[in-house]
Design a protein around this motif. Structure first.
Motif, PDB file in Angstrom:
ATOM      1  N   PRO A 207       0.783  -1.318  -0.212  1.00  0.00           N
ATOM      2  CA  PRO A 207       0.033  -0.032  -0.027  1.00  0.00           C
ATOM      3  C   PRO A 207       0.736   1.318   0.080  1.00  0.00           C
ATOM      4  O   PRO A 207       0.572   2.121  -0.635  1.00  0.00           O
ATOM      5  CB  PRO A 207      -0.810  -0.245   1.277  1.00  0.00           C
ATOM      6  N   MET A 208       1.857   1.330   0.883  1.00  0.00           N
ATOM      7  CA  MET A 208       2.951   2.665   0.741  1.00  0.00           C
ATOM      8  C   MET A 208       3.222   2.967  -0.437  1.00  0.00           C
ATOM      9  O   MET A 208       3.435   4.016  -0.899  1.00  0.00           O
ATOM     10  CB  MET A 208       3.984   2.245   1.904  1.00  0.00           C
ATOM     11  N   ILE A 209       3.506   1.904  -1.307  1.00  0.00           N
ATOM     12  CA  ILE A 209       4.210   2.051  -2.759  1.00  0.00           C
ATOM     13  C   ILE A 209       3.177   2.470  -3.766  1.00  0.00           C
ATOM     14  O   ILE A 209       3.252   3.222  -4.450  1.00  0.00           O
ATOM     15  CB  ILE A 209       4.998   0.877  -3.084  1.00  0.00           C
ATOM     16  N   ALA A 210       2.021   1.479  -3.562  1.00  0.00           N
ATOM     17  CA  ALA A 210       0.835   1.634  -4.661  1.00  0.00           C
ATOM     18  C   ALA A 210       0.298   3.299  -4.454  1.00  0.00           C
ATOM     19  O   ALA A 210      -0.443   3.545  -5.447  1.00  0.00           O
ATOM     20  CB  ALA A 210      -0.145   0.766  -4.463  1.00  0.00           C
ATOM     21  N   GLU A 211       0.224   3.732  -3.082  1.00  0.00           N
ATOM     22  CA  GLU A 211      -0.275   5.177  -2.909  1.00  0.00           C
ATOM     23  C   GLU A 211       0.514   6.071  -4.039  1.00  0.00           C
ATOM     24  O   GLU A 211      -0.278   7.092  -4.471  1.00  0.00           O
ATOM     25  CB  GLU A 211      -0.118   5.610  -1.730  1.00  0.00           C
ATOM     26  N   PHE A 212       1.765   6.190  -4.235  1.00  0.00           N
ATOM     27  CA  PHE A 212       2.698   6.906  -5.149  1.00  0.00           C
ATOM     28  C   PHE A 212       2.988   6.478  -6.533  1.00  0.00           C
ATOM     29  O   PHE A 212       3.218   7.207  -7.251  1.00  0.00           O
ATOM     30  CB  PHE A 212       3.976   7.487  -4.091  1.00  0.00           C
ATOM     31  N   TYR A 213       3.359   5.120  -6.579  1.00  0.00           N
ATOM     32  CA  TYR A 213       4.165   4.535  -7.888  1.00  0.00           C
ATOM     33  C   TYR A 213       3.478   3.274  -8.462  1.00  0.00           C
ATOM     34  O   TYR A 213       2.790   2.715  -7.679  1.00  0.00           O
ATOM     35  CB  TYR A 213       5.306   4.350  -7.395  1.00  0.00           C
ATOM     36  N   THR A 214       3.572   3.392  -9.750  1.00  0.00           N
ATOM     37  CA  THR A 214       3.270   1.904 -10.279  1.00  0.00           C
ATOM     38  C   THR A 214       4.433   1.637 -11.134  1.00  0.00           C
ATOM     39  O   THR A 214       5.458   2.658 -11.280  1.00  0.00           O
ATOM     40  CB  THR A 214       2.164   2.184 -11.310  1.00  0.00           C
ATOM     41  N   VAL A 215       4.460   0.688 -11.972  1.00  0.00           N
ATOM     42  CA  VAL A 215       5.975   0.259 -12.665  1.00  0.00           C
ATOM     43  C   VAL A 215       6.152   1.372 -13.769  1.00  0.00           C
ATOM     44  O   VAL A 215       7.027   1.406 -14.466  1.00  0.00           O
ATOM     45  CB  VAL A 215       5.651  -1.180 -13.188  1.00  0.00           C
ATOM     46  N   ASP A 216       4.908   1.992 -14.372  1.00  0.00           N
ATOM     47  CA  ASP A 216       5.171   2.803 -15.185  1.00  0.00           C
ATOM     48  C   ASP A 216       5.315   4.387 -14.877  1.00  0.00           C
ATOM     49  O   ASP A 216       5.651   5.317 -15.606  1.00  0.00           O
ATOM     50  CB  ASP A 216       3.826   2.986 -16.208  1.00  0.00           C
ATOM     51  N   SER A 217       5.533   4.349 -13.765  1.00  0.00           N
ATOM     52  CA  SER A 217       5.826   6.043 -12.984  1.00  0.00           C
ATOM     53  C   SER A 217       7.040   6.192 -13.519  1.00  0.00           C
ATOM     54  O   SER A 217       8.190   5.532 -13.770  1.00  0.00           O
ATOM     55  CB  SER A 217       5.871   5.962 -11.714  1.00  0.00           C
ATOM     56  N   PRO A 218       7.610   7.581 -13.981  1.00  0.00           N
ATOM     57  CA  PRO A 218       8.685   8.022 -14.487  1.00  0.00           C
ATOM     58  C   PRO A 218       9.877   7.897 -13.644  1.00  0.00           C
ATOM     59  O   PRO A 218      10.854   7.506 -13.987  1.00  0.00           O
ATOM     60  CB  PRO A 218       8.420   9.716 -14.480  1.00  0.00           C
ATOM     61  N   GLU A 219       9.607   8.064 -12.318  1.00  0.00           N
ATOM     62  CA  GLU A 219      10.563   7.678 -11.507  1.00  0.00           C
ATOM     63  C   GLU A 219      11.085   6.254 -11.308  1.00  0.00           C
ATOM     64  O   GLU A 219      12.298   5.904 -11.524  1.00  0.00           O
ATOM     65  CB  GLU A 219      10.262   8.221  -9.939  1.00  0.00           C
ATOM     66  N   VAL A 220      10.044   5.248 -11.652  1.00  0.00           N
ATOM     67  CA  VAL A 220      10.361   4.021 -11.576  1.00  0.00           C
ATOM     68  C   VAL A 220      11.124   3.452 -12.862  1.00  0.00           C
ATOM     69  O   VAL A 220      11.964   2.799 -12.868  1.00  0.00           O
ATOM     70  CB  VAL A 220       9.125   3.183 -11.621  1.00  0.00           C
ATOM     71  N   GLN A 221      10.592   4.095 -14.021  1.00  0.00           N
ATOM     72  CA  GLN A 221      11.253   3.853 -15.080  1.00  0.00           C
ATOM     73  C   GLN A 221      12.782   4.394 -15.319  1.00  0.00           C
ATOM     74  O   GLN A 221      13.619   3.715 -15.781  1.00  0.00           O
ATOM     75  CB  GLN A 221      10.724   4.839 -16.241  1.00  0.00           C
ATOM     76  N   GLU A 222      12.750   5.572 -14.713  1.00  0.00           N
ATOM     77  CA  GLU A 222      14.500   6.071 -14.417  1.00  0.00           C
ATOM     78  C   GLU A 222      15.184   5.192 -13.688  1.00  0.00           C
ATOM     79  O   GLU A 222      16.563   4.763 -13.940  1.00  0.00           O
ATOM     80  CB  GLU A 222      14.372   7.405 -13.860  1.00  0.00           C
ATOM     81  N   LEU A 223      14.476   4.549 -12.753  1.00  0.00           N
ATOM     82  CA  LEU A 223      15.509   3.418 -11.810  1.00  0.00           C
ATOM     83  C   LEU A 223      15.487   2.183 -12.724  1.00  0.00           C
ATOM     84  O   LEU A 223      16.712   1.637 -12.561  1.00  0.00           O
ATOM     85  CB  LEU A 223      14.558   3.089 -10.843  1.00  0.00           C
ATOM     86  N   LEU A 224      14.789   1.805 -13.637  1.00  0.00           N
ATOM     87  CA  LEU A 224      14.866   0.670 -14.307  1.00  0.00           C
ATOM     88  C   LEU A 224      15.769   0.774 -15.520  1.00  0.00           C
ATOM     89  O   LEU A 224      16.382  -0.085 -16.177  1.00  0.00           O
ATOM     90  CB  LEU A 224      13.509   0.130 -14.999  1.00  0.00           C
ATOM     91  N   GLU A 225      16.225   1.915 -15.849  1.00  0.00           N
ATOM     92  CA  GLU A 225      17.339   2.374 -17.219  1.00  0.00           C
ATOM     93  C   GLU A 225      18.646   1.557 -16.860  1.00  0.00           C
ATOM     94  O   GLU A 225      18.946   1.840 -15.465  1.00  0.00           O
ATOM     95  CB  GLU A 225      17.353   3.711 -17.129  1.00  0.00           C
ATOM     96  N   GLY A 226      18.974   1.190 -17.646  1.00  0.00           N
ATOM     97  CA  GLY A 226      20.360   0.274 -17.548  1.00  0.00           C
ATOM     98  C   GLY A 226      20.189  -0.912 -16.799  1.00  0.00           C
ATOM     99  O   GLY A 226      21.317  -1.664 -16.701  1.00  0.00           O
ATOM    100  N   VAL A 227      19.235  -1.199 -16.299  1.00  0.00           N
ATOM    101  CA  VAL A 227      18.631  -2.695 -15.538  1.00  0.00           C
ATOM    102  C   VAL A 227      18.720  -3.801 -16.824  1.00  0.00           C
ATOM    103  O   VAL A 227      17.688  -3.520 -17.665  1.00  0.00           O
ATOM    104  CB  VAL A 227      17.823  -2.893 -14.695  1.00  0.00           C
ATOM    105  N   ALA A 228      19.269  -4.718 -16.732  1.00  0.00           N
ATOM    106  CA  ALA A 228      18.962  -5.783 -17.715  1.00  0.00           C
ATOM    107  C   ALA A 228      17.575  -6.509 -17.303  1.00  0.00           C
ATOM    108  O   ALA A 228      17.701  -7.189 -16.352  1.00  0.00           O
ATOM    109  CB  ALA A 228      20.167  -6.800 -17.729  1.00  0.00           C
ATOM    110  N   LEU A 229      16.741  -5.973 -18.137  1.00  0.00           N
ATOM    111  CA  LEU A 229      15.188  -6.506 -17.879  1.00  0.00           C
ATOM    112  C   LEU A 229      14.852  -7.723 -18.362  1.00  0.00           C
ATOM    113  O   LEU A 229      14.795  -8.048 -19.629  1.00  0.00           O
ATOM    114  CB  LEU A 229      14.333  -5.501 -18.281  1.00  0.00           C
ATOM    115  N   PRO A 230      14.694  -9.079 -17.597  1.00  0.00           N
ATOM    116  CA  PRO A 230      14.058 -10.246 -18.044  1.00  0.00           C
ATOM    117  C   PRO A 230      12.729 -10.052 -18.411  1.00  0.00           C
ATOM    118  O   PRO A 230      11.950  -9.737 -17.741  1.00  0.00           O
ATOM    119  CB  PRO A 230      14.292 -11.221 -16.923  1.00  0.00           C
ATOM    120  N   PHE A 231      12.113 -10.533 -19.577  1.00  0.00           N
ATOM    121  CA  PHE A 231      10.791 -10.413 -19.965  1.00  0.00           C
ATOM    122  C   PHE A 231      10.219 -11.941 -20.129  1.00  0.00           C
ATOM    123  O   PHE A 231      10.928 -12.814 -20.256  1.00  0.00           O
ATOM    124  CB  PHE A 231      10.711  -9.691 -21.455  1.00  0.00           C
TER     125      PHE A 231
END
Length: 231
Positions: A207-231
């Motif tokens: 709940p504490m995270i969902a109140e502010f962020y989803t996986v598509d939030s710009p801040e989260v996208q920025e954190l994911l940049e450069g991470v090798a993402l398994p799909f």
């Protein structure tokens, strides 16, 4: 009227336990312990099963009234005395059968000694502490009522002293919660390896995270940049 003797009180004085009221967050993932590197993600294709350990992060986000601008947090290994003898029993006595049941619960928590010491960067020796849960509450309102009853705090206009040091003015509690939530997102990115589906599901479950962020939030996208993402 009772007359208090300051000298008698000084002779019997003890440190007050550091206690906090807030919402619990728990994170767990499988790891292995590597000398010189610490905890790394467990990979069954590489690591023997007997080397697997359970990395735990247990945190409490304090009520805004406490003006504590950080999560009360400890990292530990579940296969340790700290978890087995102190942290987990303090949660289990409230009827919890699995640590995930603690996620999102409201609580009163305090620091207690673990029985071991460690050396600080300046060469000093300190007693290690961990989290002991004193009470669990039905919801945020019950937690807040318990906090006010225990401390006499009735509003946001009172100043809080932590460890006898008066704190400087702190940011808006909502800003603090948002920043803390982002720290938990960083931990989830690490534990999920950046897997978007897993990350999205785990973020939505907190709940504490969902109140502010989803996986598509710009801040989260920025954190994911450069991470090798398994799909």
């Amino acid at each position: 009227m009772t007359t208090l003797d300051p000298y008698e009180r000084a002779a019997k004085a003890q440190l007050r336990p550091r206690e906090y009221w807030g919402q619990i967050q728990v994170d767990a993932y499988m790891c292995v312990l590597v000398r010189g590197k610490g905890k790394i993600q467990y990979d069954p294709a590489i690591h023997p099963e007997q080397d697997a350990r359970t990395a735990m992060t247990v945190a409490v986000l304090p009520l805004p009234e406490q003006h504590v601008p950080f999560a009360i947090e400890r990292e530990m290994i579940a296969e340790s005395t700290e978890w087995i003898k102190i942290v987990w029993p303090s949660l289990r006595r409230f009827g919890l059968n699995n640590p995930r049941e603690a996620k999102g619960r409201w609580c009163r928590v305090r620091f207690v000694p673990t029985g071991r010491t460690y050396t600080t960067k300046d060469g000093g020796e300190r007693e290690a502490t961990t989290l002991e849960f004193v009470e669990l509450y039905a919801d945020e309102a019950a937690c807040r009522a318990a906090y006010r009853a225990a401390t006499g705090h009735q509003g946001d206009d009172e100043e809080l002293v932590i460890d006898d040091v008066e704190q400087a003015p702190l940011p808006d509690p909502a800003v603090t919660r948002r920043a803390t939530a982002l720290e938990f997102v960083k931990a989830l990115i690490k534990t999920t390896g950046g897997n978007r589906g897993s990350l999205a599901a785990q973020m939505a479950a907190v709940p504490m995270i969902a109140e502010f962020y989803t996986v598509d939030s710009p801040e989260v996208q920025e954190l994911l940049e450069g991470v090798a993402l398994p799909f």
